[in-house]
Enzyme design. Structure first.
Site, PDB file in Angstrom:
ATOM      1  N   TYR A  30     -11.711 108.378  26.654  1.00 13.52           N
ATOM      2  CA  TYR A  30     -10.980 107.346  27.397  1.00 13.52           C
ATOM      3  C   TYR A  30      -9.468 107.502  27.185  1.00 13.52           C
ATOM      4  CZ  TYR A  30      -8.950 102.757  28.381  1.00 13.52           C
ATOM      5  OH  TYR A  30      -8.138 101.747  28.838  1.00 13.52           O
ATOM      6  N   SER A 112      -0.515  95.360  27.312  1.00 18.18           N
ATOM      7  CA  SER A 112      -1.066  95.465  28.668  1.00 18.18           C
ATOM      8  C   SER A 112      -1.789  94.167  29.034  1.00 18.18           C
ATOM      9  CB  SER A 112      -2.054  96.642  28.702  1.00 18.18           C
ATOM     10  OG  SER A 112      -2.941  96.513  29.786  1.00 18.18           O
ATOM     11  N   GLN A 133       3.271  93.960  30.012  1.00 20.80           N
ATOM     12  CA  GLN A 133       3.050  94.675  31.284  1.00 20.80           C
ATOM     13  C   GLN A 133       2.087  93.869  32.137  1.00 20.80           C
ATOM     14  OE1 GLN A 133      -0.224  96.805  31.664  1.00 20.80           O
ATOM     15  NE2 GLN A 133       0.246  96.442  33.816  1.00 20.80           N
ATOM     16  N   TYR A 135      -0.237  93.472  35.296  1.00 23.01           N
ATOM     17  CA  TYR A 135      -0.976  93.999  36.450  1.00 23.01           C
ATOM     18  C   TYR A 135      -0.851  92.956  37.529  1.00 23.01           C
ATOM     19  CZ  TYR A 135      -3.393  98.167  34.849  1.00 23.01           C
ATOM     20  OH  TYR A 135      -3.675  99.435  34.448  1.00 23.01           O
ATOM     21  N   ARG A 170     -11.379 109.667  37.514  1.00 19.29           N
ATOM     22  CA  ARG A 170     -11.380 110.265  36.171  1.00 19.29           C
ATOM     23  C   ARG A 170     -12.773 110.755  35.809  1.00 19.29           C
ATOM     24  NH1 ARG A 170      -8.332 104.901  34.470  1.00 19.29           N
ATOM     25  NH2 ARG A 170      -6.466 105.243  35.723  1.00 19.29           N
ATOM     26  N   LYS A 257       7.590  99.990  36.180  1.00 13.57           N
ATOM     27  CA  LYS A 257       6.965 101.163  35.529  1.00 13.57           C
ATOM     28  C   LYS A 257       6.150 101.939  36.557  1.00 13.57           C
ATOM     29  CE  LYS A 257       3.758 102.298  31.744  1.00 13.57           C
ATOM     30  NZ  LYS A 257       2.439 102.603  32.268  1.00 13.57           N
ATOM     31  N   HIS A 281       1.639 107.430  34.600  1.00 13.77           N
ATOM     32  CA  HIS A 281       0.485 106.827  33.937  1.00 13.77           C
ATOM     33  C   HIS A 281      -0.205 107.864  33.030  1.00 13.77           C
ATOM     34  CE1 HIS A 281      -1.332 102.781  34.676  1.00 13.77           C
ATOM     35  NE2 HIS A 281      -2.314 103.262  33.957  1.00 13.77           N
ATOM     36  N   ARG A 284      -2.987 109.970  34.772  1.00 14.61           N
ATOM     37  CA  ARG A 284      -4.288 109.332  35.049  1.00 14.61           C
ATOM     38  C   ARG A 284      -4.468 108.927  36.506  1.00 14.61           C
ATOM     39  NH1 ARG A 284      -7.055 107.024  30.760  1.00 14.61           N
ATOM     40  NH2 ARG A 284      -7.354 104.994  31.729  1.00 14.61           N
TER      41      ARG A 284
END
Ligand SMILES: Cc1cc2nc3c(=O)[nH]c(=O)nc-3n(C[C@H](O)[C@H](O)[C@H](O)COP(=O)(O)O)c2cc1C
Length: 382
Positions: A30, A112, A133, A135, A170, A257, A281, A284
């Site tokens: 991960y 996060s 951060q 979202y 991913r 960001k 990122h 990612r």
């Protein structure tokens, strides 16, 4: 917790190797993995390492200092900890461990939205110095409530995210069943059994939860419903209109960001943001994307001085930090280096990683006779 330096782990790579043996494979993948063929992940570090520095040996030397001013705060070093979701999966309490280490070393820690510690807990540990951060919640009431909580907790720096309009493809996460929460396949259970220290700590501290978001979730909702909740609650696609609304409401520093083009950098400047982070990122999201060191070159050329320019993605070690600063960044963030540290050494991993990075960077400053991190561009081999 500041500790005596453990010489068995002198490098970030030694921490990565230790973490790989110590934590279950799905938890390591991960953190370590990226999207598609992981080209962007590798390119990020490779291209940073093409940057060369020149030293000046015959100068008068009267000491160097790593202290760096950013948004009115004097940090002890020119680097900080980037936001990482689900940190508690790498090591129980990882978010709290890293926040504490960052606070003790006087560098920024960024929480996060989907980390495993709450805004309030991290603000308490860092006495309000942590960054947050955000979202993008589809529901403006949730967005506003999260911002109000940050403000009440004393947080001054808010990062909003440009680079997650979609979920990266991913391969490793798909194969490992690493949805949120991880699927307990036979293979995953076996990996837990061969990671006894991680398993015992996880049992002791309980399954990781999204502490900041708990408040907005139905109390009857179990972890299996979380993915649905996330899809419904968050819409990662940022627009100018959304940024404007956040700018109007947030009176602290606002940082964009995930900037990877001069076009987005211009918008950040025009919208009156305080900073931008050139980031992909950590490879990612867009495997076909440019490395951040390349993307940053043009942004620095056009916007240096108009907005604080920071960079992450691919920076692993002290020399990488020096190369990034020499290329024009005002400040540098890292994600994986710190996660390898906690994965390898648990509660002392944050302190150990920061200590390695500081020692490495200090040596370069002294070696090059570079007085402060802001002077690194004078040492760039063009
Ligand atoms: C496992 C993992 C989870 C991440 N989660 C988040 C997140 O929740 N929010 C965010 O803004 N960035 C997230 N990122 C990106 C990091 O903030 C940062 O941009 C990236 O790790 C920098 O690259 P580096 O790991 O090469 O230092 C994540 C990165 C990784 C590796």
């Amino acid at each position: 917790m500041k500790q005596e330096f453990n010489p068995n782990y002198p490098s970030i790579d030694s921490l990565r190797r230790k973490a790989k043996c110590k934590i279950p494979g799905f938890a390591f993948d991960y953190v370590d993995g990226a999207c598609n063929e992981e080209l962007n992940l590798r390119k990020n570090t490779q291209e940073i390492r093409e940057v060369e520095l020149k030293p000046y040996y015959l100068r008068d030397y009267d000491g160097t200092s790593m202290k760096t001013e950013l948004f009115g705060e004097i940090y002890d070093a020119p680097f900080g900890i980037a936001p990482i979701g689900l940190q508690g999966l790498t090591w129980p309490g990882a978010a709290e461990i890293l926040a504490k280490a960052a606070f003790e070393h006087n560098i920024p820690y960024t929480l996060s939205t989907v980390s495993t510690a709450s805004i309030e807990k991290i603000a308490e540990i860092t006495e309000g110095k942590a960054w947050f951060q955000l979202y993008h919640p589809a529901d403006e009431a949730i967005r506003d409530d999260i911002m109000d909580r940050c403000k009440a907790a004393g947080i001054k720096n808010l990062m909003i995210l440009a680079d997650t309009p979609t979920f990266g493809y991913r391969n490793k996460e798909i194969k490992n069943g690493l949805a949120i929460p991880p699927r307990m396949t036979f293979k995953n259970i076996l990996q837990i059994l061969v990671s006894p220290h991680w398993a015992i700590e996880t049992l002791r501290q309980g399954q990781p939860e999204f502490q900041t978001l708990k408040k907005y979730m139905d109390s009857k909702m179990d972890l299996r419903h979380l993915a649905l909740f996330m899809n419904k609650t968050f819409d990662g696609r940022l627009s100018e209109d959304r940024v404007k609304k956040i700018r109007d409401k947030w009176d602290g520093n606002l940082i964009l960001k995930g900037v990877a083009s001069t076009e987005d950098a211009k918008k950040a400047v025009d919208l009156g943001l305080d900073g931008l982070i050139v980031s992909n990122h950590g490879g990612r999201q867009l495997d076909a994307g440019q490395s951040t060191i390349k993307a940053m070159a043009e942004i620095v050329e056009q916007y240096k001085g108009q907005i604080k320019i920071m960079m992450d993605s691919g920076v692993r070690i002290g020399p990488d930090i020096a190369r990034t600063l020499a290329s024009g960044a005002d400040f540098v963030f890292m994600g994986r280096s710190f996660m390898y540290g906690v994965g390898a050494l648990g509660k002392v991993g944050g302190d150990h990683t920061i200590t390695i990075l500081k020692k490495q960077l200090q040596q370069i400053l002294d070696q090059c006779c570079c007085k402060t991190p802001a002077d690194f561009p004078k040492h760039l081999v063009k």
